[in-house]
Design an enzyme around this catalytic site. Structure first.
Site, PDB file in Angstrom:
ATOM      1  N   GLY A 133       2.677  -6.003   1.373  1.00  0.00           N
ATOM      2  CA  GLY A 133       1.395  -6.278   0.746  1.00  0.00           C
ATOM      3  C   GLY A 133       1.526  -6.739  -0.691  1.00  0.00           C
ATOM      4  CD  GLU A 169      -1.990 -10.629   2.436  1.00  0.00           C
ATOM      5  OE1 GLU A 169      -2.935 -11.315   2.855  1.00  0.00           O
ATOM      6  OE2 GLU A 169      -1.592  -9.598   2.984  1.00  0.00           O
ATOM      7  CB  ALA A 222      -0.918   0.013   1.209  1.00  0.00           C
ATOM      8  CD  GLU A 274       5.251  -6.311   6.415  1.00  0.00           C
ATOM      9  OE1 GLU A 274       4.392  -6.231   5.526  1.00  0.00           O
ATOM     10  OE2 GLU A 274       6.215  -7.111   6.366  1.00  0.00           O
TER      11      GLU A 274
END
Length: 256
Positions: free
Chosen positions: A107, A110, A64, A130
């Site tokens: 992300g 993922e 994001a 992260e």
């Protein structure tokens, strides 16, 4: 060009992230465009599979867009809800191929793991950064990683934030094929052609059955009746498959 390009060629949908200047970080507008793409793919019987790719050699997707997310008052469902982050999980009924190059992290990692087939360029690097930068939020990516990689390999990525090269991703079964970057598009299209040689409705039924009981014990999966499989029985394509076998010819699928 839009930040997410969508097109259909033959029976293959092409969804392409198109913000290479930001390493294809996903904004809320892109999230909405991705949602529209997934819905179109699900609803159009003439689309039999899809390829998710990204513009630029440096990055597939870094997740994001943090600056956009900070300015948004409502939560963003990363990738239109395909990942399940930020809202209801969008289930893509058709087979999905991810063509990955460069950075595929957070992300973005993922998002790639949501695909059924992953083709990676030799430049690809997969990672979960992260904890390395002191954050941990929506944790769908760790749950997918530990299911798609050996436990200790996934945990090493999660706990160190170190990236995995494409050659190692192939060795651990995370990706199906590694090719030179310049061959990535052709390789993804070749996978789409292989998939579309099979009956599209049978593929969709198989995918639904696999994912529908993936987290259940084997004995539960074996004793489950799947509506999508029962619906396929008596379809035009099922009858065509039987006729083609009897006539010793290649079947001509319609997706119906």
């Amino acid at each position: 060009m839009a930040d997410v390009d969508f097109s259909v060629v033959g029976n293959v949908a092409h969804v392409r992230l198109n913000r290479p200047e930001t390493l294809n970080a996903i904004t809320s507008d892109m999230d909405d465009l991705l949602y529209e793409a997934w819905q179109t793919i699900n609803d159009d019987p003439n689309i039999w599979c899809a390829i998710l790719s990204a513009e630029g050699e440096k990055s597939f997707c870094i997740g994001a867009d943090v600056s956009d997310f900070a300015a948004r008052k409502t939560r963003m469902a990363l990738a239109g809800g395909l990942t399940g982050i930020g809202g209801p999980l969008v289930t893509l009924k058709k087979p999905l191929i991810a063509a990955v190059q460069g950075f595929c992290v957070g992300g973005g990692f993922e998002l790639a793991m949501c695909a059924d087939i992953i083709v990676a360029a030799d430049t690809a690097q997969f990672g979960l950064p992260e904890t390395k930068v002191g954050i941990i939020g929506e944790c769908g990516v760790v749950h997918r990683a530990v299911r798609q990689l050996p436990y200790h390999i996934a945990m090493a990525m999660i706990l160190t934030g170190e990236r995995m090269k494409s050659v190692d991703a192939e060795r651990y079964g995370l990706v199906n094929q590694v090719v030179p970057y310049e061959d990535l598009e052709v390789a993804a299209q070749t996978w789409a052609e292989k998939i579309n040689k099979a009956a599209p409705m049978a593929n969709q039924a198989a995918k639904a059955a696999v994912n529908g009981r993936l987290g259940y014990p084997l004995e539960v999966a074996l004793t489950t009746k799947f509506e999508v499989i029962e619906e396929y029985a008596g379809s035009i394509d099922q009858l065509e498959g039987a006729a083609a076998a009897a006539e010793r010819r290649k079947p001509v699928w319609t997706g119906r």
